[in-house]
Scaffold this active site. Sequence first.
Site, mmCIF file in Angstrom:
data_model
loop_
_atom_site.group_PDB
_atom_site.id
_atom_site.type_symbol
_atom_site.label_atom_id
_atom_site.label_comp_id
_atom_site.label_asym_id
_atom_site.label_seq_id
_atom_site.Cartn_x
_atom_site.Cartn_y
_atom_site.Cartn_z
ATOM 1 N N ASN A 118 0.909 -1.267 0.018
ATOM 2 C CA ASN A 118 0.006 -0.010 -0.014
ATOM 3 C C ASN A 118 0.699 1.113 0.014
ATOM 4 O O ASN A 118 1.966 1.306 0.644
ATOM 5 C CB ASN A 118 -0.852 0.086 1.065
ATOM 6 C CG ASN A 118 -1.899 -1.228 1.075
ATOM 7 O OD1 ASN A 118 -2.219 -1.706 0.095
ATOM 8 N ND2 ASN A 118 -2.543 -1.422 2.137
ATOM 9 N N HIS A 136 5.850 -0.332 -2.711
ATOM 10 C CA HIS A 136 5.302 0.153 -3.700
ATOM 11 C C HIS A 136 5.292 1.973 -3.731
ATOM 12 O O HIS A 136 4.536 2.449 -4.375
ATOM 13 C CB HIS A 136 3.803 -0.436 -4.261
ATOM 14 C CG HIS A 136 4.171 -1.596 -4.914
ATOM 15 N ND1 HIS A 136 2.867 -2.469 -4.871
ATOM 16 C CD2 HIS A 136 5.136 -2.384 -5.326
ATOM 17 C CE1 HIS A 136 3.372 -3.677 -5.292
ATOM 18 N NE2 HIS A 136 4.437 -3.703 -5.350
ATOM 19 N N GLY A 147 -5.258 -9.204 2.896
ATOM 20 C CA GLY A 147 -5.912 -8.299 1.916
ATOM 21 C C GLY A 147 -5.227 -7.978 0.606
ATOM 22 O O GLY A 147 -5.176 -6.863 0.284
ATOM 23 N N THR A 148 -4.790 -8.999 0.100
ATOM 24 C CA THR A 148 -3.953 -8.891 -1.175
ATOM 25 C C THR A 148 -4.435 -10.016 -2.372
ATOM 26 O O THR A 148 -4.495 -11.385 -1.930
ATOM 27 C CB THR A 148 -2.446 -8.879 -1.238
ATOM 28 O OG1 THR A 148 -1.966 -8.890 -2.558
ATOM 29 C CG2 THR A 148 -1.931 -9.953 -0.370
HETATM 30 P P1 NAD Z 1 -5.888 -5.696 -5.043
HETATM 31 O O1 NAD Z 1 -6.819 -4.677 -5.258
HETATM 32 O O2 NAD Z 1 -5.461 -6.707 -6.407
HETATM 33 O O3 NAD Z 1 -6.699 -6.957 -4.123
HETATM 34 C C1 NAD Z 1 -7.566 -6.556 -3.024
HETATM 35 C C2 NAD Z 1 -7.585 -7.802 -2.008
HETATM 36 O O4 NAD Z 1 -8.035 -7.270 -0.986
HETATM 37 C C3 NAD Z 1 -8.534 -8.756 -2.848
HETATM 38 O O5 NAD Z 1 -8.082 -10.143 -2.556
HETATM 39 C C4 NAD Z 1 -9.842 -8.527 -1.999
HETATM 40 O O6 NAD Z 1 -10.661 -9.797 -1.964
HETATM 41 C C5 NAD Z 1 -9.389 -8.186 -0.674
HETATM 42 N N1 NAD Z 1 -10.222 -7.207 0.188
HETATM 43 C C6 NAD Z 1 -11.228 -6.735 -0.160
HETATM 44 N N2 NAD Z 1 -11.945 -6.311 0.953
HETATM 45 C C7 NAD Z 1 -10.980 -6.582 1.987
HETATM 46 C C8 NAD Z 1 -11.535 -6.429 3.423
HETATM 47 N N3 NAD Z 1 -12.375 -5.564 3.802
HETATM 48 N N4 NAD Z 1 -10.517 -7.137 4.180
HETATM 49 C C9 NAD Z 1 -9.597 -7.671 3.582
HETATM 50 N N5 NAD Z 1 -9.121 -7.778 2.267
HETATM 51 C C10 NAD Z 1 -9.907 -7.312 1.513
HETATM 52 O O7 NAD Z 1 -4.813 -5.344 -4.200
HETATM 53 P P2 NAD Z 1 -3.112 -5.782 -4.056
HETATM 54 O O8 NAD Z 1 -3.224 -7.158 -4.096
HETATM 55 O O9 NAD Z 1 -2.706 -4.924 -2.901
HETATM 56 O O10 NAD Z 1 -2.327 -5.116 -5.380
HETATM 57 C C11 NAD Z 1 -2.768 -4.003 -5.950
HETATM 58 C C12 NAD Z 1 -1.960 -2.731 -5.945
HETATM 59 O O11 NAD Z 1 -2.605 -1.878 -5.826
HETATM 60 C C13 NAD Z 1 -1.034 -2.742 -5.014
HETATM 61 O O12 NAD Z 1 0.589 -2.581 -5.727
HETATM 62 C C14 NAD Z 1 -1.026 -1.220 -4.369
HETATM 63 O O13 NAD Z 1 -0.098 -0.357 -4.424
HETATM 64 C C15 NAD Z 1 -1.962 -0.735 -5.131
HETATM 65 N N6 NAD Z 1 -3.019 -0.087 -4.288
HETATM 66 C C16 NAD Z 1 -2.949 0.362 -3.115
HETATM 67 C C17 NAD Z 1 -3.916 1.079 -2.339
HETATM 68 C C18 NAD Z 1 -3.735 1.511 -0.800
HETATM 69 O O14 NAD Z 1 -2.694 2.146 -0.698
HETATM 70 N N7 NAD Z 1 -4.634 1.501 0.169
HETATM 71 C C19 NAD Z 1 -5.312 1.013 -2.766
HETATM 72 C C20 NAD Z 1 -5.483 0.523 -3.993
HETATM 73 C C21 NAD Z 1 -4.531 0.020 -4.889
#
Ligand code: NAD
Length: 233
Positions: A88, A105, A171-172
């Site tokens: 994140n 990241h 949560g990934t």
């Molecule tokens: P992803 O969007 O690919 O996957 C999200 C995961 O979170 C899924 O497996 C989903 O089932 C799960 N999820 C959804 N709601 C949840 C909850 N309430 N509790 C726990 N898990 C939950 O995300 P990723 O695998 O982190 O990869 C995406 C990329 O997106 C990362 O590299 C990141 O840098 C970037 N990103 C970051 C943010 C942030 O900083 N908060 C937000 C969006 C995307």
Amino acid sequence: MPLSVVVFSGAGISADSGIKTFRDSEGLWENYSIEEVATPQAWQADFTKVLDFYNQRRKQIRAAKPNAAHYALAGLSRHSAVTVITQNIDDLHERAGSDVVLHLHGEITKARSTRNDSLIYTIEGDTLLPGERCELGSQLRPHIVWFGEEVPAIPEAIDHIRRADIVLVIGTSLQVYPAAGLINYVRHDAQAFYIDPLAETINLPANFRPVQGSAAEQVPQCCDYLINTYLNG
Ligand code: NAD
């Protein structure tokens, strides 16, 4: 020796703080395609648009608050050495009180020189604007690892994961590489958990226990279990 705990978190841990993930938005990030705002090509094509996108994300993240999952993990460090490796770009782990956080990241709160990667600055306020320059005179960019760029913190992350006695993956979607490959370095004798609403549908290494549910609900319970079973005494 105290047991070493490594947390590997993704966008899902911040979903309960109101920050959207990619996968839950059909591969879009707040209605933008990744190619439009999170690649070096996007920066070359229209850097003002990219700056604006991250300015909006920064505002949104500053307004969000850590949730019960972030706080439970910060509490765990009173019982053991805890390293958080996060995909994140938000700072919710730090704001909850975790003090060892490796951002694979990048970080939304920081800017970086477009001429020299080691020149990194904290952004005061919410915005990074066209014309804001590093000390060498080049435009500042968000301190974010974009798709298609190298992830310089991966070797350090592998090192932490290899030494961990307890691993919590939270949560990934495990779709973004090289970060997703980190789970393959978890030791076979480590206690490993994967907490996600889709946990039972994901193909995991054999030593992982899937814990299906939201981070805010499941992480505090999992931390209590770890404290009572492995970390007390
Ligand atoms: P992803 O969007 O690919 O996957 C999200 C995961 O979170 C899924 O497996 C989903 O089932 C799960 N999820 C959804 N709601 C949840 C909850 N309430 N509790 C726990 N898990 C939950 O995300 P990723 O695998 O982190 O990869 C995406 C990329 O997106 C990362 O590299 C990141 O840098 C970037 N990103 C970051 C943010 C942030 O900083 N908060 C937000 C969006 C995307």
